[in-house]
Motif scaffolding. Sequence first.
Motif, PDB file in Angstrom:
ATOM      1  N   UNK A   1       0.923  -1.216   0.073  1.00 35.30           N
ATOM      2  CA  UNK A   1      -0.226  -0.001   0.175  1.00 35.30           C
ATOM      3  C   UNK A   1       0.873   1.243  -0.051  1.00 35.30           C
ATOM      4  N   UNK A   2       1.790   1.250   0.763  1.00 38.94           N
ATOM      5  CA  UNK A   2       2.827   2.444   0.754  1.00 38.94           C
ATOM      6  C   UNK A   2       3.479   2.537  -0.642  1.00 38.94           C
ATOM      7  N   UNK A   3       3.704   1.356  -1.201  1.00 38.68           N
ATOM      8  CA  UNK A   3       4.409   1.538  -2.515  1.00 38.68           C
ATOM      9  C   UNK A   3       3.443   2.007  -3.535  1.00 38.68           C
ATOM     10  N   UNK A   4       2.156   1.535  -3.567  1.00 38.40           N
ATOM     11  CA  UNK A   4       1.157   2.191  -4.648  1.00 38.40           C
ATOM     12  C   UNK A   4       1.140   3.555  -4.086  1.00 38.40           C
TER      13      UNK A   4
ATOM     14  N   UNK B   1       3.558   5.340  -5.632  1.00 40.92           N
ATOM     15  CA  UNK B   1       3.686   5.524  -7.132  1.00 40.92           C
ATOM     16  C   UNK B   1       2.704   6.459  -7.512  1.00 40.92           C
ATOM     17  N   UNK B   2       1.442   6.402  -6.914  1.00 41.79           N
ATOM     18  CA  UNK B   2       0.250   7.389  -7.108  1.00 41.79           C
ATOM     19  C   UNK B   2       0.803   8.654  -6.989  1.00 41.79           C
ATOM     20  N   UNK B   3       1.250   8.967  -5.896  1.00 42.03           N
ATOM     21  CA  UNK B   3       1.784  10.403  -5.719  1.00 42.03           C
ATOM     22  C   UNK B   3       2.916  10.722  -6.676  1.00 42.03           C
ATOM     23  N   UNK B   4       3.768   9.772  -7.014  1.00 42.00           N
ATOM     24  CA  UNK B   4       4.694  10.409  -8.140  1.00 42.00           C
ATOM     25  C   UNK B   4       4.084  10.533  -9.357  1.00 42.00           C
TER      26      UNK B   4
ATOM     27  N   UNK C   1       1.001  11.715  -9.842  1.00 43.57           N
ATOM     28  CA  UNK C   1       0.173  12.909  -9.709  1.00 43.57           C
ATOM     29  C   UNK C   1       1.064  14.116  -9.881  1.00 43.57           C
ATOM     30  N   UNK C   2       2.514  13.918  -9.128  1.00 44.90           N
ATOM     31  CA  UNK C   2       3.444  15.138  -9.244  1.00 44.90           C
ATOM     32  C   UNK C   2       3.756  15.152 -10.419  1.00 44.90           C
ATOM     33  N   UNK C   3       4.049  14.168 -11.182  1.00 43.36           N
ATOM     34  CA  UNK C   3       4.430  14.315 -12.686  1.00 43.36           C
ATOM     35  C   UNK C   3       3.457  15.069 -13.605  1.00 43.36           C
ATOM     36  N   UNK C   4       2.207  14.610 -13.305  1.00 41.53           N
ATOM     37  CA  UNK C   4       1.201  15.431 -14.047  1.00 41.53           C
ATOM     38  C   UNK C   4       0.923  16.826 -13.774  1.00 41.53           C
ATOM     39  N   UNK C   5       0.994  17.115 -12.388  1.00 46.07           N
ATOM     40  CA  UNK C   5       1.234  18.278 -11.957  1.00 46.07           C
ATOM     41  C   UNK C   5       2.326  19.189 -12.408  1.00 46.07           C
ATOM     42  N   UNK C   6       3.361  18.602 -12.679  1.00 51.37           N
ATOM     43  CA  UNK C   6       4.745  19.316 -13.247  1.00 51.37           C
ATOM     44  C   UNK C   6       4.595  19.604 -14.827  1.00 51.37           C
ATOM     45  N   UNK C   7       3.946  18.495 -15.467  1.00 45.71           N
ATOM     46  CA  UNK C   7       3.630  18.707 -16.771  1.00 45.71           C
ATOM     47  C   UNK C   7       2.481  19.985 -17.206  1.00 45.71           C
TER      48      UNK C   7
END
Length: 532
Positions: free
Chosen positions: A488-491, A494-497, A499-505
């Motif tokens: 769960x922590x890995x998911x 990964x989900x947070x990463x 989201x951060x990439x989408x927000x960065x784009x």
Amino acid sequence: MGVKRRKGLSYFIRLDFSSIQGRITIVFALLTLIMLTVVLLVNYTWFNNSKQHKKIITTVQPIQRHGISLLNTAKQTQINLHKFLISKDTTYKTRNRRIWLVTIPAQKDSLLFNINQTAEEDNARLAYVNITQRLEELRQLQKRAELVYEQKDVPGVIRQLIVADLPLALNELEKATTKLNGLQKDTEINLLESYNRSNRNRYIILLVSLVILILFHYFLGTFIMNGVITKLLPIKTQIANLSKGDLPQPMEEKPDEFRATIRYLNVLNRNLKMVKDYANQVGAGKFDSDLTIFNEGSELGASLSDMGQSLQKVYDEEQLRIWITDGLAKFAEILRQNSDDLDQLCYKVISQLVQYIDIVQGGIFILDNHSETPVFNLRASYAYDRMKFTERQVAVNEGLISRVYYEKEMVYLEAIPENYLYVESGLGNTVPKTLVLLPLKNDQEIEGVVELASFREFLPHELEFLQRLSESIAATITVVITHQKNERMLLDYQEMTSTLKEQQLELQQNTEELHIAKQEIKKQQKETPESH
């Protein structure tokens, strides 16, 4: 019950050479004749010895005893006189008077009677007269001492009597008594010499008779032993075979002295064959055989029975150990194959556990301590050979689960109140007879509780198996929960990463659009002055 047959004379006396009893009868008759001859000879010499011995016992020795007894009595009068003169106690004076009037005359009469029975009557009588005179002198001196003592005015005379006269008179009496005993001692020595000569003659007769008897016994013993050995050889062979562990054929029972022995050997042979059959049954695992070996209550029979019971106990214990070991191995494989999914693991464990122990129902509660109040969630339940999909929650401070949670020990109930299981355990509305609450703890931390119910009592080896299995289940559940937390922590990571990439784009795109907008604005600003 059969009538006991009377035994005739022929049963005890047989005059044949074919049986041991007949040979013994003939030997006994010859031995009786020899012994009768020896007895007559010995009796003759013994009769002579007895006369000599009787004379020593009835005359010589009594004279010596009576003489010594008379002397001791006289000494006692001296002792009593001294006590009277010292203590002034008339009791001692009275005792002396009784001794002189009763005891000493009786002893003198006994001494005289025995002297009259001896061959040396004259010498003994002279010694007796001398003893009588010395006694009378001693008596007169004692009377004189008493009279002088009563006058109380002549202490010198008293001293002379006590120190000199009385001891001298007693010494003379002792010499006379010694002389009489010396005469009797000489007589006794002569009689003993005659007695010893007669004894030597008797010993010579006995020695010659013994040599004859030894030779007679040797030849007759050889005669008997030949018959005995002939009878014993087959028995010896049979016993030798039995001692080697072989079980030969039964021996033929013949009407002779060894018939009972052969019958008992055949019974022993039959019993040993039964022991062999019993051993084969034990080797085949049949420890509860009802085979009766030897007599009821016999030591060997009881020992074999105890051995069978002990082997049965060992076998049962071994089966229980095998059952526990196989169960632990089976559930280790289940835990290994289902270490990825907690729900699947719980369902597999509880279903197989209920079936393996052969009980009616069971459930696994997993501790959830993420909420404000920790609770146990029912993750899997199994009852009546089917899976039960029931959602239940039990707080850590409710019912028996709270006891398990705080004590961290197994709880075993043999009497469950009505509706208790339905109300507190959440496993159904049928009330079992027994209940087991098993803590799943890893490093003293409770991970869950296994609840098992049955209509019968749990056996000790089942409880031992559950306690040993609970450690493996708890460790696996800890690993699965930890693994699921990590997943769960890995998911989440990964989900947070993502989201951060989408927000960065999106931010980058907005930045580019903003830059373009700025360029447009600057361009419009340049075009506006030029138009003016």
